[in-house]
Design an enzyme around this catalytic site. Structure first.
Site, PDB file in Angstrom:
ATOM      1  N   ASP A  91      -6.741  -8.412  -3.034  1.00 20.03           N
ATOM      2  CA  ASP A  91      -6.524  -7.885  -4.688  1.00 20.03           C
ATOM      3  C   ASP A  91      -7.484  -8.355  -5.680  1.00 20.03           C
ATOM      4  OD1 ASP A  91      -5.172 -10.141  -4.208  1.00 20.03           O
ATOM      5  OD2 ASP A  91      -3.310  -9.460  -4.985  1.00 20.03           O
ATOM      6  N   ASP A 138       2.379   0.833   8.024  1.00 29.71           N
ATOM      7  CA  ASP A 138       1.409   0.256   9.086  1.00 29.71           C
ATOM      8  C   ASP A 138       2.098  -0.339  10.201  1.00 29.71           C
ATOM      9  OD1 ASP A 138      -1.340  -0.302   8.778  1.00 29.71           O
ATOM     10  OD2 ASP A 138      -1.214  -2.221   8.705  1.00 29.71           O
TER      11      ASP A 138
END
Length: 1115
Positions: free
Chosen positions: A818, A385
């Protein structure tokens, strides 16, 4: 049928977006489906023509041109994004060293024999030259294309080249690539509907017709399988039908002798708490009503919080797998080198090479590549990223070292398969090794790994020196051109941006060392590089002596490597990239187009595969009976480098071995961010098979209009999976760009992944299975249009006006994406499974420094507060989620608020000592009896939890200590930050936890003693100081008073010591080592403690006394 095939011959070394869109574009229906195929008649069925003398089904290998194109794709770096062309830059070399494996990017064959040409011949995945002429004349691809444009005659044998017909089928059964994607047979809807619901019966459609489902997933009929007329059927081999069915997994219940007393104690303690709170409310302390009131409120909240934490622990379970059954079902009856196991796409995410060292990430990649799973079914995707060239070249170096490391692991059965961890093992590495050449091979690999680490660590300087050299060369060229320009003598010196250069002398398309427009961390193009192209279908066995392997004998060892892909999604200013969740969703889309494994393994860059068979254990749950309703398999997180005493409870054993096992007995464990095997179709936001909508619940009756909208959504999703007739399916297909985006290949991959992820239909109870052997087929070769489509789906604009991040993929809007992602799956009715393996499946690193640990806990707690104030609150969950599962998720969102009551309760003993009062009027027998019962039941519950979970008492106590440390520091800050975000809209930003170690190489736990100041330390320090001062004041007050109140002193001192005992690890951490404690800590704590003490003395000064001592009175 119209088939889509395009020759590499029309692709130059740099391809722009318009050319790629002409090859395959989601917006071009002529290329994606075809003019004739666009109608419903052709989209939804395939006609099987019986073989005749003029029409014979033959097996055709992929052409040389296709293999050349795949090698071209593997040696090219694809870039593109919004408002920019998609380009494929052919790289002569990816790293400075020579590629050592034929699958690696930049691998080349023999030199071209054409005079004046310095090119090299393309090689296949087995390292063999791709030669278009049978005489063996070595000619590179560019020269070959030039010859085809001319006379088309080989310069060696003078024979004409045979032109390759690219429209021929490459798949068994005479089906081309596009036909396999659209191989859905039209059936009679009236005979294939369920009697009650009227839905399309997918199971009957698969087993009662000759229909094939999706691309690369159907069981292809062999010779003679297609009969004459309408009576022929594709049947399963008889030997498979006659086998005795055996389960892949087994649920092991906790012994009743342990579980029954455990549940009884929970009930007893709950009753005792209710009676105790009722007694406390009925008997206030009139002398200190304020002290009594605060204590009662805190105790009521503690009882409520304990109940939320304890109720989901009523049904703990253990599970086991049988890998021998998995091998028997999916591999024993297949040809050598073939497997019927489903594909797995492993995702590894990294963002900053400075905080996440490339060597750590490279070791994680090597452990995945060496995993014990079919090579052709495993793919690894690395998400960078940060778009850093350092990470890119480190991954290329890892791919090069894998050429030696992976075969070495397969030959000698190495465990673990992370080279850094393996070579640092403290146990005897030669134990149980029976091959005589193991010592020699290990020394050779160890030497190569040391050189590999040197290259990785030298990459930053190497890239900087290379970039400086190229930049100086560019400046010299610009200066030379300026001097040659006679007409503009007064022209100013041209300023050339200082770019970052790749090994082949081209600009790096990602983030530069010196940021520039379109080359910074938040502004760069999307990048995809196939580091290791897909392996061949047949095993590539080594020989006694092979080039590049040195003295290591890899005879009869499979040298193939799984596919490895580097991905850096596009980033542009003005777009919300959604941090890690956005990067994971980009990987989901890119992998769906390039490999489309039905299962996804998610790993952080510092979590590696410790047990090489862990993926097989996870697949056992997915492929077992009822496994199609499992959305993910969560593995426990295990850590290395933790201090032996585990001072700050970094191992989290109570959570991973107690709470998660307990949730496994309900609807399944929560998703904890790494070490998780997902079902791809569950990430796409679909409901599980055979899901039941409860339309009679109170919530649905109150919001019937919203329920109707949800029904429409669910119907569209079911249509996407092919659960209706072709008319409705075509209508749903046209609406899918609103959900998944406008990529046709991505939408086409959805039913394929759904089918490939099904269990085998080898038992009557398997309701949604697939035929055995349906996945034992080869993988298609990569082509440029496919990778170009993958570039499109990782662009920053692709998610606009879609449901990515809202319903599909990782969910946005929380720092703990998550937990929210797992909650959404459970809320749709999916189940999850907790898989504990021996040895551990994965291992990683955790921060052992106090400051880093507090910041980590702060991020988790802030995410929980965000969940509580969002629509992901368990109070708003659907009826598909079980009640106790709702309680567990409710506790996830509520537990940070306990910090407010912990802070108050930790100050109560000191306030009691300062004031001479206590939370009760007197320490009577009733109060002490209740206190004793509550304490004993808590201790017995802890003993039984230790018994059925396998943890030890020290781990349980460390968890209790850090629960108080976190509650008085990070959790309180999380509540404040969460309220700021909800009320004022102030966004919260978090930095990555550094994975790098300290400078002290002599001490493995040097980080443990580092003391870095943070404001989170202020509340615990104040609590410690106030309680210490309170104890001193209490003793002084009692000794100098006329009538000493020893009972109140004992009560206050007891609870003060209880607080100090829990905060002892925190106080020990502040001491550091060798006087490293920052002075600011003592300054702040001293000032605050003195201020509060003086303030209390001014408000309530002690009364004058004439004598010392008194008699001790204890009821």
């Amino acid at each position: 049928m119209v088939s889509f095939k395009k020759s590499r011959s029309s692709l130059p070394s740099s391809i722009d977006g318009s050319e790629l869109q002409n090859l395959r574009s989601p917006g071009n229906p002529g290329c994606s489906i075809g003019t004739d195929l666009g109608s419903p008649e052709f989209v939804n069925y395939t006609v099987h023509i019986p073989p005749t003398p003029d029409n014979q089904t033959i097996m055709v290998d992929p052409t040389i041109s296709q293999r050349v194109e795949e090698q071209y794709v593997a040696s090219s770096i694809f870039t593109g994004g919004s408002n920019s062309l998609t380009r494929a830059h052919f790289m002569d070399k990816v790293i400075d060293s020579k590629p050592s494996h034929p699958q690696m990017a930049g691998a080349k064959g023999s030199p071209c024999e054409v005079p004046g040409c310095y090119g090299t011949v393309m090689s296949d995945e087995r390292g063999q030259d791709l030669l278009p002429c049978q005489c063996g004349y070595a000619i590179c691809n560019d020269c070959y294309l030039d010859e085809l444009r001319g006379e088309g005659i080989c310069k060696n044998c003078k024979e004409p080249y045979k032109k390759m017909e690219l429209g021929k089928p490459s798949a068994p059964g005479g089906m081309s690539k596009m036909e396999r994607r659209l191989s859905m047979m039209k059936s009679i809807p009236s005979t294939l509907r369920r009697s009650q619901t009227g839905d399309f019966d997918h199971n009957r459609w698969l087993f009662e017709t000759k229909g094939t489902y999706g691309y690369g997933s159907a069981i292809w009929p062999g010779e003679g399988a297609v009969g004459e007329g309408n009576h022929s059927e594709v049947q399963e081999p008889k030997e498979l039908m006659n086998k005795q069915w055996r389960p892949l997994t087994r649920k092991i219940k906790i012994p009743t002798a342990v579980l029954s007393p455990y549940r009884l104690l929970i009930f007893v303690r709950m009753v005792a708490l209710i009676l105790f709170l009722a007694w406390r409310i009925k008997h206030p302390n009139e002398d200190a009503i304020w002290l009594w009131g605060m204590s009662v409120v805190c105790e009521i909240w503690f009882a409520f919080s304990w109940l939320l934490d304890q109720l989901p622990k009523l049904f703990p379970v253990n599970r086991s797998t049988d890998l021998s059954v998995l091998e028997e079902k999916f591999e024993r009856d297949c040809r050598p080198g073939k497997s019927d196991l489903p594909g797995i796409d492993a995702f590894v995410s990294t963002a900053d090479p400075e905080k996440e060292p490339p060597l750590v990430t490279a070791n994680t990649i090597l452990s995945i590549l060496a995993a014990d799973y079919p090579v052709e079914k495993l793919s690894c995707y690395v998400s960078d990223d940060g778009g850093a060239l350092l990470t890119f070249e480190a991954m290329a170096e890892a791919a090069s070292f894998a050429n030696m490391w992976v075969p070495f692991c397969r030959k000698h059965g190495i465990e673990p398969r992370n080279p850094e961890s393996y070579f640092n093992l403290k146990k005897d590495p030669y134990k149980n090794k029976i091959r005589q050449d193991f010592v020699k091979d290990r020394r050779r690999v160890k030497r190569e790994y040391d050189e590999f680490k040197v290259r990785i660590n030298a990459l930053p300087d190497s890239i900087r020196r290379r970039s400086d050299a190229f930049h100086a060369h560019e400046e010299m060229k610009a200066l030379k051109r300026q001097r040659q320009n006679i007409n503009n003598d007064q022209e100013e010196v041209i300023k050339i941006p200082k770019a970052t250069w790749m090994a082949d002398g081209a600009h790096w398309p990602g983030t530069w060392i010196n940021p520039a427009p379109h080359h910074s961390r938040g502004d760069h193009a999307g990048i995809i590089q196939v580091m290791l192209k897909p392996p061949s279908d047949e095993p590539l066995l080594g020989e006694a002596e092979i080039e590049g392997s040195g003295p290591i004998d890899f005879k009869d060892v499979d040298l193939r490597l799984p596919m490895l892909v580097y991905v850096s999604r596009e980033k542009r200013p003005g777009y919300d990239h959604n941090k890690k969740a956005g990067a994971m969703n980009a990987l989901v889309r890119a992998s769906a187009i390039m490999s489309n494994g039905p299962f996804i393994l998610n790993l952080d860059c510092d979590h590696y595969v410790y047990n090489s068979r862990a993926m097989r254990e996870g697949i056992c749950f997915m492929m077992d009976r009822g496994g199609d309703r499992i959305c993910y398999v969560q593995f426990p997180q295990r850590f290395e480098g933790i201090d032996p005493s585990d001072r700050y409870a970094n191992n989290n054993t109570v959570f991973f071995d107690v709470n998660m096992r307990a949730l496994d007995g309900l609807q399944g464990p929560v998703y904890v961010g790494t070490g998780c095997l997902f079902r791809r179709i569950a990430l796409y936001g679909f409901d599980p098979p055979r899901s039941k909508d409860d339309s009679h619940s109170f919530w649905n009756s109150c919001f019937r209009r919203n329920q109707q909208k949800m029904d429409v959504t669910n119907r569209d999703e079911n249509l996407a999976l092919g659960r209706s007739d072709y008319d409705e399916e075509e209508s749903a297909f046209l609406r899918h760009p609103k959900k998944f985006g406008n990529s046709v290949l991505l939408i086409e991959s959805i039913p394929v992944a759904e089918y490939q992820g099904r269990p085998l239909a080898d038992h009557p109870s398997v309701k949604n299975g697939r035929l055995a052997g349906s996945l034992a087929i080869g993988r298609e070769l990569l082509d440029a249009p496919t990778v170009a489509e993958a570039i499109t789906v990782i662009s920053c604009w692709y998610e606009d006006k879609t449901e990515w991040g809202e319903r599909i993929g990782w969910i946005y809007g929380s720092v703990t994406e998550d937990v929210v992602t797992g909650f959404r799956m459970h809320n749709r009715g999916w189940k999850s499974v907790y898989c504990v393996t021996k040895p551990d499946a994965f291992r990683g690193t955790a921060p052992i420094n106090l400051t880093d640990r507090l910041h980590q806990v702060l991020r988790w707690a802030t995410g929980s507060v965000e969940i509580f104030f969002s629509r992901n609150n368990a109070l708003l969950s659907s009826s598909k989620m079980k009640f106790l599962q709702k309680i567990a998720y409710l506790n996830v969102g509520i537990y940070p608020f306990t910090s407010v009551f912990i802070i108050v309760y930790c100050f109560l003993p000191a306030l009691s000592l300062f004031s001479g009062q206590f939370i009760v009027q007197t320490l009577n027998v009733t109060f002490l009896a209740y206190l004793l019962i509550i304490t004993i039941t808590l201790s017995l519950l802890a003993v039984l939890e230790i018994k059925w979970s396998g943890i030890n008492l020290e781990e349980w106590w460390r968890n209790e200590q850090f629960w108080l440390i976190g509650g008085t520091s990070a959790h309180l800050a999380a509540v404040l930050q969460g309220l700021l975000k909800v009320v004022a809209g102030i966004e919260i930003s978090f930095t990555l936890t550094s994975k790098s170690s300290s400078d002290d190489n002599d001490d493995e736990y040097a980080d443990l003693y580092l003391v870095k100041w943070t404001s989170l330390m202020i509340p615990p320090i104040v609590i410690i100081m106030i309680n210490l001062i309170g104890i001193a004041v209490g003793f002084s007050r009692t000794i100098y008073s006329v009538v000493p109140q020893w009972s109140r002193l004992i009560g206050g001192v007891f609870f003060s010591f209880w607080v100090l005992a829990h905060l002892y690890p925190f106080a020990k951490g502040l001491m550091g080592r060798r006087g490293r404690t920052p002075t600011i800590i003592f300054v702040w704590s001293g000032l605050l403690a003195i201020t509060i003490s003086l303030l209390w003395v001014a408000i309530n000064p002690p009364s004058d006394t004439d004598q010392i001592g008194g008699s001790f009175q204890f009821p």
